[in-house]
Design a protein around this motif. Structure first.
Motif, PDB file in Angstrom:
ATOM      1  N   ALA A 191     -75.753  39.272 -53.522  1.00  0.00           N
ATOM      2  CA  ALA A 191     -75.631  40.541 -52.801  1.00  0.00           C
ATOM      3  C   ALA A 191     -75.652  40.358 -51.283  1.00  0.00           C
ATOM      4  CB  ALA A 191     -76.752  41.480 -53.229  1.00  0.00           C
ATOM      5  N   ASP A 192     -76.269  39.284 -50.788  1.00  0.00           N
ATOM      6  CA  ASP A 192     -76.320  39.062 -49.342  1.00  0.00           C
ATOM      7  C   ASP A 192     -75.244  38.094 -48.850  1.00  0.00           C
ATOM      8  OD1 ASP A 192     -77.315  36.807 -50.512  1.00  0.00           O
ATOM      9  OD2 ASP A 192     -79.178  36.720 -49.349  1.00  0.00           O
ATOM     10  N   HIS A 193     -74.311  37.733 -49.703  1.00  0.00           N
ATOM     11  CA  HIS A 193     -73.208  36.850 -49.308  1.00  0.00           C
ATOM     12  C   HIS A 193     -72.157  37.660 -48.550  1.00  0.00           C
ATOM     13  CE1 HIS A 193     -69.685  34.207 -49.746  1.00  0.00           C
ATOM     14  NE2 HIS A 193     -70.542  33.223 -49.960  1.00  0.00           N
ATOM     15  N   PRO A 194     -71.452  37.068 -47.583  1.00  0.00           N
ATOM     16  CA  PRO A 194     -70.425  37.811 -46.839  1.00  0.00           C
ATOM     17  C   PRO A 194     -69.371  38.469 -47.706  1.00  0.00           C
ATOM     18  CG  PRO A 194     -70.915  35.737 -45.731  1.00  0.00           C
ATOM     19  CD  PRO A 194     -71.673  35.720 -47.022  1.00  0.00           C
ATOM     20  N   LEU A 195     -68.993  37.853 -48.829  1.00  0.00           N
ATOM     21  CA  LEU A 195     -67.987  38.458 -49.709  1.00  0.00           C
ATOM     22  C   LEU A 195     -68.453  39.780 -50.290  1.00  0.00           C
ATOM     23  CD1 LEU A 195     -66.515  35.432 -51.737  1.00  0.00           C
ATOM     24  CD2 LEU A 195     -65.390  36.773 -49.947  1.00  0.00           C
ATOM     25  N   ALA A 196     -69.766  39.940 -50.466  1.00  0.00           N
ATOM     26  CA  ALA A 196     -70.296  41.158 -51.076  1.00  0.00           C
ATOM     27  C   ALA A 196     -70.061  42.376 -50.185  1.00  0.00           C
ATOM     28  CB  ALA A 196     -71.781  40.996 -51.370  1.00  0.00           C
ATOM     29  N   ALA A 197     -69.875  42.166 -48.893  1.00  0.00           N
ATOM     30  CA  ALA A 197     -69.704  43.285 -47.963  1.00  0.00           C
ATOM     31  C   ALA A 197     -68.243  43.686 -47.785  1.00  0.00           C
ATOM     32  CB  ALA A 197     -70.296  42.911 -46.606  1.00  0.00           C
ATOM     33  N   ILE A 198     -67.327  42.934 -48.384  1.00  0.00           N
ATOM     34  CA  ILE A 198     -65.908  43.209 -48.222  1.00  0.00           C
ATOM     35  C   ILE A 198     -65.417  44.075 -49.385  1.00  0.00           C
ATOM     36  CG2 ILE A 198     -63.605  42.202 -47.970  1.00  0.00           C
ATOM     37  CD1 ILE A 198     -64.950  39.655 -46.950  1.00  0.00           C
ATOM     38  N   GLU A 199     -64.736  45.166 -49.059  1.00  0.00           N
ATOM     39  CA  GLU A 199     -64.189  46.027 -50.100  1.00  0.00           C
ATOM     40  C   GLU A 199     -63.002  45.328 -50.775  1.00  0.00           C
ATOM     41  OE1 GLU A 199     -65.327  48.851 -51.200  1.00  0.00           O
ATOM     42  OE2 GLU A 199     -67.007  48.851 -49.786  1.00  0.00           O
ATOM     43  N   GLY A 200     -62.969  45.430 -52.093  1.00  0.00           N
ATOM     44  CA  GLY A 200     -61.877  44.814 -52.849  1.00  0.00           C
ATOM     45  C   GLY A 200     -60.666  45.720 -52.944  1.00  0.00           C
ATOM     46  N   LEU A 202     -60.035  41.666 -53.673  1.00  0.00           N
ATOM     47  CA  LEU A 202     -59.997  40.493 -52.813  1.00  0.00           C
ATOM     48  C   LEU A 202     -58.882  39.551 -53.232  1.00  0.00           C
ATOM     49  CD1 LEU A 202     -63.833  39.712 -52.691  1.00  0.00           C
ATOM     50  CD2 LEU A 202     -62.499  41.153 -51.136  1.00  0.00           C
ATOM     51  N   GLY A 203     -58.112  39.086 -52.258  1.00  0.00           N
ATOM     52  CA  GLY A 203     -57.034  38.147 -52.525  1.00  0.00           C
ATOM     53  C   GLY A 203     -57.412  36.731 -52.168  1.00  0.00           C
ATOM     54  N   ARG A 204     -56.491  35.810 -52.393  1.00  0.00           N
ATOM     55  CA  ARG A 204     -56.730  34.401 -52.127  1.00  0.00           C
ATOM     56  C   ARG A 204     -57.026  34.142 -50.655  1.00  0.00           C
ATOM     57  NH1 ARG A 204     -54.827  30.105 -55.651  1.00  0.00           N
ATOM     58  NH2 ARG A 204     -54.513  30.955 -57.735  1.00  0.00           N
ATOM     59  N   ASP A 205     -56.399  34.905 -49.777  1.00  0.00           N
ATOM     60  CA  ASP A 205     -56.588  34.659 -48.353  1.00  0.00           C
ATOM     61  C   ASP A 205     -58.039  34.835 -47.935  1.00  0.00           C
ATOM     62  OD1 ASP A 205     -56.325  37.360 -48.991  1.00  0.00           O
ATOM     63  OD2 ASP A 205     -55.770  37.891 -46.931  1.00  0.00           O
ATOM     64  N   VAL A 206     -58.772  35.688 -48.643  1.00  0.00           N
ATOM     65  CA  VAL A 206     -60.193  35.899 -48.359  1.00  0.00           C
ATOM     66  C   VAL A 206     -61.054  34.900 -49.129  1.00  0.00           C
ATOM     67  CG1 VAL A 206     -62.105  37.527 -48.518  1.00  0.00           C
ATOM     68  CG2 VAL A 206     -59.819  38.340 -47.880  1.00  0.00           C
ATOM     69  N   LEU A 207     -60.753  34.721 -50.383  1.00  0.00           N
ATOM     70  CA  LEU A 207     -61.581  33.893 -51.253  1.00  0.00           C
ATOM     71  C   LEU A 207     -61.528  32.418 -50.885  1.00  0.00           C
ATOM     72  CD1 LEU A 207     -60.655  35.527 -54.679  1.00  0.00           C
ATOM     73  CD2 LEU A 207     -62.810  35.812 -53.439  1.00  0.00           C
ATOM     74  N   GLU A 208     -60.370  31.940 -50.459  1.00  0.00           N
ATOM     75  CA  GLU A 208     -60.217  30.505 -50.236  1.00  0.00           C
ATOM     76  C   GLU A 208     -61.037  29.992 -49.056  1.00  0.00           C
ATOM     77  OE1 GLU A 208     -56.050  30.747 -47.662  1.00  0.00           O
ATOM     78  OE2 GLU A 208     -56.030  30.096 -49.748  1.00  0.00           O
ATOM     79  N   ARG A 209     -61.525  30.869 -48.198  1.00  0.00           N
ATOM     80  CA  ARG A 209     -62.331  30.453 -47.054  1.00  0.00           C
ATOM     81  C   ARG A 209     -63.800  30.241 -47.431  1.00  0.00           C
ATOM     82  NH1 ARG A 209     -59.378  34.770 -44.472  1.00  0.00           N
ATOM     83  NH2 ARG A 209     -61.268  36.060 -44.557  1.00  0.00           N
ATOM     84  N   GLU A 210     -64.210  30.771 -48.599  1.00  0.00           N
ATOM     85  CA  GLU A 210     -65.612  30.693 -49.024  1.00  0.00           C
ATOM     86  C   GLU A 210     -65.808  29.611 -50.087  1.00  0.00           C
ATOM     87  OE1 GLU A 210     -67.833  32.339 -47.483  1.00  0.00           O
ATOM     88  OE2 GLU A 210     -66.527  33.706 -46.352  1.00  0.00           O
TER      89      GLU A 210
END
Length: 325
Positions: A191-200, A202-210
């Protein structure tokens, strides 16, 4: 080495018939329990002289006196008390041997060896094996809990008779399979990970950085439970429990975590379900696999049927829980 064991070893090389019998050992135990030859005779329904003769024959076979006959009632001496303990173990072993033979004649496996994939719900497995022990108290059970592809390896090398796992590749021609259960999976992050704060979504461009936490086998040839690697940065784990701990600590995200393992963490708010543009693929289908021509015996079949019933309650509500989050 105890006296009775030394006698057994020496008689292995003797051309004569073994004068030591299981009946003598049982009589010895009854004499010790009842306190006298006469009481043992009454309990066994024999005449006292037969009990006395049997004990003298036992002493002759052992080559040592085991009773002190100085008093009115013969009593065990020091050697007799030691030999009595050995005798009880042999009597118990003979009973186990007879029970094992009866089980085999009743189509019960001499031993049940299981190799189970770690994604299998452990509470269901433990409960079913506990009930199995009550149903078949004389059945020895060996359990191996394995990572990806390792359960199949246990079956291949003959260590396990039954294997419960997800067959990702082709199954060997000498195997038979039965579908057991479908394990729902879900993409999650702390819940405190940066991805948790992003509204879906979610595509590869966001996921591939984590960092993506990937489950793999020891040979790194099966990434089936990862459901596809997206991130440029990935950490590999050989077991689910460790990966879950790192997931909860916020080290990265998982694309396919078994729902039953994260259900409570999602409900409590420690984990968040990720809305992905790309679907993770089909759920994981666990099968029962065994060597063709060696199907489960009566105990194995009982366990499989029990697991089917118990799994309905544990796994079946997983999808509904995730949809409600």
């Amino acid at each position: 080495m105890s006296q009775i064991v030394r006698v057994f070893i020496s008689q292995v090389h003797s051309p004569l018939l073994d004068p030591l019998t299981l009946d003598q050992l049982r009589i010895l135990a009854v004499v010790a329990d009842t306190g006298s030859f006469s009481a043992a005779a009454r309990q066994l329904g024999r005449v006292q002289s037969a009990i006395s003769q049997s004990m003298r024959t036992l002493e002759t076979a052992l080559g040592t006196a085991i009773f002190d006959r100085a008093g009115k009632i013969p009593t065990l001496n020091d050697a007799g008390r030691v030999i009595l303990a050995d005798a009880r173990r042999l009597i118990e072993g003979a009973g186990a041997l007879k029970a094992r033979a009866e089980s085999i004649n009743s189509d019960i496996e001499p031993e049940l060896t299981l190799a189970v994939d770690a994604i299998f719900p452990v509470e269901v497995l433990a409960g079913s094996l506990k009930d199995l022990a009550r149903q078949f108290p004389d059945l020895p059970v060996t359990l191996y809990t394995e990572g990806l592809s390792d359960a199949e390896q246990r079956l291949r090398d003959g260590t396990a008779r039954l294997a419960l796992y997800v067959p990702f590749g082709d199954v060997a021609d000498n195997r038979d399979m039965e579908y057991l259960v479908r394990i729902p999976t879900v993409a999650v992050v702390a819940a405190d990970h940066p991805l948790a704060a992003i509204e879906g979504p979610l595509g590869r461009d966001v996921l591939e950085r984590e960092v993506q936490l990937v489950l793999t086998d020891r040979t790194s040839i099966a990434d089936g439970l990862s459901g596809g690697i997206v991130s440029h940065r990935k950490w590999r784990f050989a077991d689910l429990t460790t990966r879950l701990e790192f997931l909860l600590a916020g080290f990265g995200w998982c694309r396919r975590m078994p729902t039953h393992m994260v259900r409570e963490h999602i409900a409590s708010g420690r984990l968040k379900v990720l809305d992905l543009k790309e679907q993770s693929g089909p759920d994981l289908a666990i099968h029962i696999v065994y060597v063709r021509g060696r199907p489960p015996g009566r105990a194995g079949r009982w366990l499989i049927d029990h697991l089917r019933k118990e799994l309905q309650d544990c796994v079946g509500c997983g999808e509904e829980m995730v949809e409600s989050v």
